[in-house]
Motif scaffolding. Structure first.
Motif, PDB file in Angstrom:
ATOM      1  N   ARG A  26      -7.083  -6.075  -1.194  1.00  0.00           N
ATOM      2  CA  ARG A  26      -7.744  -6.464  -2.440  1.00  0.00           C
ATOM      3  C   ARG A  26      -7.732  -5.296  -3.413  1.00  0.00           C
ATOM      4  N   ALA A  27      -8.310  -5.521  -4.586  1.00  0.00           N
ATOM      5  CA  ALA A  27      -8.462  -4.445  -5.571  1.00  0.00           C
ATOM      6  C   ALA A  27      -9.219  -3.285  -4.938  1.00  0.00           C
ATOM      7  N   GLY A  28      -8.764  -2.074  -5.225  1.00  0.00           N
ATOM      8  CA  GLY A  28      -9.444  -0.893  -4.714  1.00  0.00           C
ATOM      9  C   GLY A  28      -9.106  -0.524  -3.291  1.00  0.00           C
ATOM     10  N   ARG A  70       1.355  -0.212   0.273  1.00  0.00           N
ATOM     11  CA  ARG A  70       0.989  -0.883  -0.979  1.00  0.00           C
ATOM     12  C   ARG A  70      -0.385  -0.384  -1.411  1.00  0.00           C
ATOM     13  N   VAL A  71      -0.672  -0.481  -2.702  1.00  0.00           N
ATOM     14  CA  VAL A  71      -2.013  -0.176  -3.199  1.00  0.00           C
ATOM     15  C   VAL A  71      -2.499  -1.351  -4.036  1.00  0.00           C
ATOM     16  N   GLY A  72      -3.814  -1.574  -4.012  1.00  0.00           N
ATOM     17  CA  GLY A  72      -4.413  -2.650  -4.775  1.00  0.00           C
ATOM     18  C   GLY A  72      -4.677  -2.246  -6.217  1.00  0.00           C
ATOM     19  N   ASP A  73      -5.032  -3.223  -7.023  1.00  0.00           N
ATOM     20  CA  ASP A  73      -5.373  -2.967  -8.422  1.00  0.00           C
ATOM     21  C   ASP A  73      -6.503  -1.957  -8.504  1.00  0.00           C
ATOM     22  N   GLY A  74      -6.378  -1.031  -9.450  1.00  0.00           N
ATOM     23  CA  GLY A  74      -7.426  -0.048  -9.681  1.00  0.00           C
ATOM     24  C   GLY A  74      -7.329   1.206  -8.845  1.00  0.00           C
ATOM     25  N   VAL A  75      -6.441   1.252  -7.871  1.00  0.00           N
ATOM     26  CA  VAL A  75      -6.294   2.454  -7.045  1.00  0.00           C
ATOM     27  C   VAL A  75      -5.591   3.531  -7.859  1.00  0.00           C
ATOM     28  N   THR A  76      -6.176   4.710  -7.911  1.00  0.00           N
ATOM     29  CA  THR A  76      -5.645   5.800  -8.736  1.00  0.00           C
ATOM     30  C   THR A  76      -5.256   7.044  -7.934  1.00  0.00           C
ATOM     31  N   LYS A  77      -5.755   7.177  -6.709  1.00  0.00           N
ATOM     32  CA  LYS A  77      -5.554   8.414  -5.951  1.00  0.00           C
ATOM     33  C   LYS A  77      -4.325   8.375  -5.042  1.00  0.00           C
ATOM     34  N   PHE A  78      -3.762   7.184  -4.822  1.00  0.00           N
ATOM     35  CA  PHE A  78      -2.678   7.051  -3.865  1.00  0.00           C
ATOM     36  C   PHE A  78      -1.594   6.136  -4.411  1.00  0.00           C
ATOM     37  N   LYS A  79      -0.395   6.336  -3.877  1.00  0.00           N
ATOM     38  CA  LYS A  79       0.741   5.499  -4.275  1.00  0.00           C
ATOM     39  C   LYS A  79       1.591   5.206  -3.045  1.00  0.00           C
ATOM     40  N   GLU A  80       2.473   4.250  -3.171  1.00  0.00           N
ATOM     41  CA  GLU A  80       3.359   3.893  -2.073  1.00  0.00           C
ATOM     42  C   GLU A  80       4.161   5.113  -1.613  1.00  0.00           C
ATOM     43  N   GLY A  81       4.229   5.296  -0.305  1.00  0.00           N
ATOM     44  CA  GLY A  81       4.975   6.412   0.271  1.00  0.00           C
ATOM     45  C   GLY A  81       4.129   7.627   0.586  1.00  0.00           C
ATOM     46  N   ASP A  82       2.892   7.706   0.075  1.00  0.00           N
ATOM     47  CA  ASP A  82       2.022   8.848   0.362  1.00  0.00           C
ATOM     48  C   ASP A  82       1.686   8.904   1.849  1.00  0.00           C
ATOM     49  N   ARG A  83       1.624  10.128   2.386  1.00  0.00           N
ATOM     50  CA  ARG A  83       1.171  10.319   3.761  1.00  0.00           C
ATOM     51  C   ARG A  83      -0.340  10.509   3.737  1.00  0.00           C
TER      52      ARG A  83
END
Length: 371
Positions: A26-28, A70-83
């Motif tokens: 979900r978001a967040g 994957r990241v949900g809507d509103g996520v700002t600290k992480f992105k796809e591929g981050d460990r």
């Protein structure tokens, strides 16, 4: 999110493959493919219902490392591929005093903090499943960045063993030149030895196992006291400024309190079952405090990860496949591990379609506050 995990449906059963669906992201929230998970002594206690609070089925694992898928809507600290990593919690109210102070583990909200596994939520009793699995979905607030300098397998134990021993060092103000005692040199204790040295403290390891002496000294301990050596224990009397007691089973605190200087603290982080005997006189006559500490908040967990990266602190690990986890439990009971097992999830992921797994109900999820 279809997941295969390893867990148990009763205290006497071996861990076996279990199949379930993680709730949709979900978001967040952040979706994570798990690559590694540490095997903690508390996983054994929980799976065997040693604490009397296990909710079945139980899928252990709270030293979780993986890759963001994957990241949900509103996520700002992480992105796809981050460990990333996930420790012992996946949720809290985010609004009470402890949460606002960064102590989410002591959340006073109506449902308290939600544990990564065995975190049932009343009134429905729905459960949470942990990191002995191929994937997980977690709120952004409870996801951690794994520093590039740390191998993902080595990062896993820091998320419990590291933060559990680091938190009391910070809270009780361990200072350069002081003497830190570490009781029990296993998964937690071997991290405490290294972290204590990073504070500039003299570290005295307290063990019941003479065979561990050389390994403990290699970790950086300044002294090793074998608790069966009466002369060594006598010489160590009133020598410690702080003790972190990591022993994960009932034991006699009366053996350890005399080692404390007056006006100091012995902090229990390992045993939450009972102490079979206790003599308060030794505390009273030297104003020694016996305290306890529970893991640490999210920000402090990130802090200890960064500290380990900076100071070259690493757990000593043995990587295993997930189908070896029951034998790993047995080896923990026999103290036959130096010093932490870490599950490499690659083997399970490669054969997901061929695993004969029992289907269980989906796990619980936490509400995303403020989204």
């Amino acid at each position: 999110m279809h997941v295969i995990g390893y867990g148990t449906t009763e205290a006497s059963a071996e861990l076996v493959p279990l199949s379930f669906e993680r709730p949709d992201m979900r978001a967040g929230e952040v979706e994570i493919e798990i690559t590694h998970c540490g095997v903690c002594h508390s996983d054994l206690h929980q799976a065997r219902d040693d604490w009397g609070n296990t909710v079945w089925p139980c899928v252990p694992g709270h030293e979780v490392v993986g890759l963001v898928t994957r990241v949900g809507d509103g996520v700002t600290k992480f992105k796809e591929g981050d460990r990333v990593g996930v420790g012992c919690m996946v949720n809290s109210c985010q609004a009470c005093g402890p949460c606002e102070q960064g102590d989410e583990q002591y959340c006073e909200g109506p449902k308290s903090a939600t544990l990564t596994y065995n975190g049932p939520k009343k009134p429905d009793g729905s459960n949470t499943y942990g990191g002995y699995s191929t994937g997980i979905v977690v709120r952004e607030e409870f996801v951690l960045h794994i520093p590039e300098a740390i191998d993902p397998a080595e990062a896993a134990p820091i998320l419990c063993a590291g933060i559990t021993t680091y938190n009391p060092m910070k809270h009780f103000g361990l200072k350069e030149g002081q003497t830190l005692g570490v009781a029990g040199i296993g998964g937690l204790g071997h991290m405490a030895v290294q972290l204590g040295k990073s504070f500039g403290a003299k570290v005295v390891a307290l063990t019941t196992t003479e065979a561990k002496r050389s390994d403990i000294l290699e970790l950086g301990a300044d002294e090793v006291v074998v608790m069966s050596d009466e002369e060594a224990v006598k010489n160590a009397a009133q020598s410690l400024d702080l003790m972190i007691d990591t022993i994960p089973y009932p034991h006699d605190l009366n053996d350890y309190i005399p080692l404390m200087k007056p006006n100091t603290t012995l902090c229990v982080v390992g045993n939450i079952i009972e102490f079979p005997s206790f003599d308060p006189a030794q505390m009273i006559f030297n104003r020694v405090a016996v305290s306890g500490s529970l893991i640490g908040g999210v920000a402090m967990t990130q802090e200890v990860l960064d500290r380990c990266a900076e100071h070259g602190i690493r757990p000593l690990i043995e990587k295993i496949d997930i189908d070896e986890v029951s034998s790993a439990f047995g080896r923990m009971q026999e103290e036959d591990v130096r010093f932490r097992h870490v599950i490499d999830m690659a083997g399970l992921k490669s054969r997901m379609n061929d695993v004969d797994a029992k289907k269980i109900d989906p796990p619980a999820r936490g509400e995303v506050v403020g989204r």
